[in-house]
Scaffold this motif. Structure first.
Motif: not given
Length: 314
Positions: A234-260
């Motif tokens: 909503d804010l158009g904050n690309q740096r924050g968006l990238a950070s959140t996507l990164h950590y969502q990816g880390v969570v997906a790694t830990k839960t075994g969802d490799i494709a996600q």
């Protein structure tokens, strides 16, 4: 007319409408230039630069902030130069150029001597952010704590207090003091919600997601990261968006969802690479390498590691 555009820009900026603010500030700058009003030009250039930085347009931000800095120097206006120096420090901090960031913030600190305690506290907070990025957690924590000691506990200072506490909480998280970090961020969330600082709220939710991740509480981590993601979009904050996507990816790694995990991390990498966030892009490449290792794609993992090393050494 120029002053009207500056005021309109300020209204958009306070509401986190940075693209609209930038349009108004640019119009003000054009009018000020035509009038040969250097003070007006410097103020408008500073505001264009900060608005550009908030939408991750680093090239324009640097150009405009340098115009503003030169103008303030020619006018011998220390207060204006201090503001622009702080904004340049923020720019260099975001692009991982730590020594340049420290130089700008230290110059801003010198220029702000004798000004309000809150202005000085903001510079201390900014210095803390640089040391935090340099992995000097003890030093960063001291700066954030000192900044909090200068901030008043009234409604007008709630946004700043929330920001200082948010950063102290992140420091505690990176030191491994997760319980303390959680309390810091929860208090920061109260302050920033009260101040209607939605960028700050997004940053708190991002930090909370990372704390829950380290506590091995993936459901809570994803909930906080999801809230942060929606706010950053909503804010158009690309740096924050990238950070959140990164950590969502880390969570997906830990839960075994490799494709996600791969999909989220690749999206984060694209944004970080486009925005010249080299250290952060390198971190995402390392995470992608771990994902490819888990998937048995060892050649691809090696390529990611090599790319991360190149970025870290450039």
């Amino acid at each position: 007319a120029a002053r009207t555009h500056l005021r309109k820009g300020d209204i958009h900026f306070i509401r986190n409408n940075w693209s609209e603010a930038r349009v108004e500030y640019r119009q003000a700058q054009d009018l000020c230039t035509a009038l040969h009003n250097l003070r007006c030009v410097s103020e408008a250039a500073n505001n264009v630069g900060l608005s550009a930085l908030n939408v991750s347009d680093v090239e324009e931000a640097l150009s405009e902030l340098e115009i503003a800095s030169d103008g303030w120097k020619r006018l011998h206006m220390q207060s204006g130069e201090a503001v622009t120096r702080s904004n340049l420090g923020l720019l260099y901090w975001q692009t991982s150029e730590w020594q340049q960031a420290l130089r700008e913030y230290q110059r801003a600190s010198e220029l702000r001597q004798g000004q309000s305690p809150l202005s000085y506290a903001r510079v201390l907070n900014n210095l803390g952010l640089v040391y935090l990025s340099m992995v000097e957690f003890g030093r960063a924590g001291l700066y954030f704590t000192k900044a909090l000691s200068f901030a008043r506990l009234d409604k007008a200072s709630r946004r700043d207090t929330g920001r200082f506490r948010l950063n102290l909480g992140r420091t505690h998280m990176l030191e491994g003091r997760l319980g303390t970090a959680l309390l810091d961020e929860q208090q920061a969330l109260v302050d920033l919600n009260s101040a209607q600082d939605m960028t700050g709220v997004a940053d708190v939710q991002n930090n909370l997601g990372q704390i829950y991740l380290r506590m091995n509480r993936p459901a809570e981590a994803l909930n906080s990261l999801g809230l942060a993601l929606r706010l950053y979009k909503d804010l158009g904050n690309q740096r924050g968006l990238a950070s959140t996507l990164h950590y969502q990816g880390v969570v997906a790694t830990k839960t075994g969802d490799i494709a996600q995990a791969r999909s989220l991390l690749e999206e984060a990498l694209e944004i970080r690479s486009e925005r010249r966030l080299q250290d952060e892009a390198a971190d995402t490449l390392y995470r992608l390498a771990l994902v490819e290792m888990d998937a048995g794609e060892f050649k691809q993992a090696a390529r990611h590691v090599a790319g991360a090393i190149d970025l870290a050494e450039s």
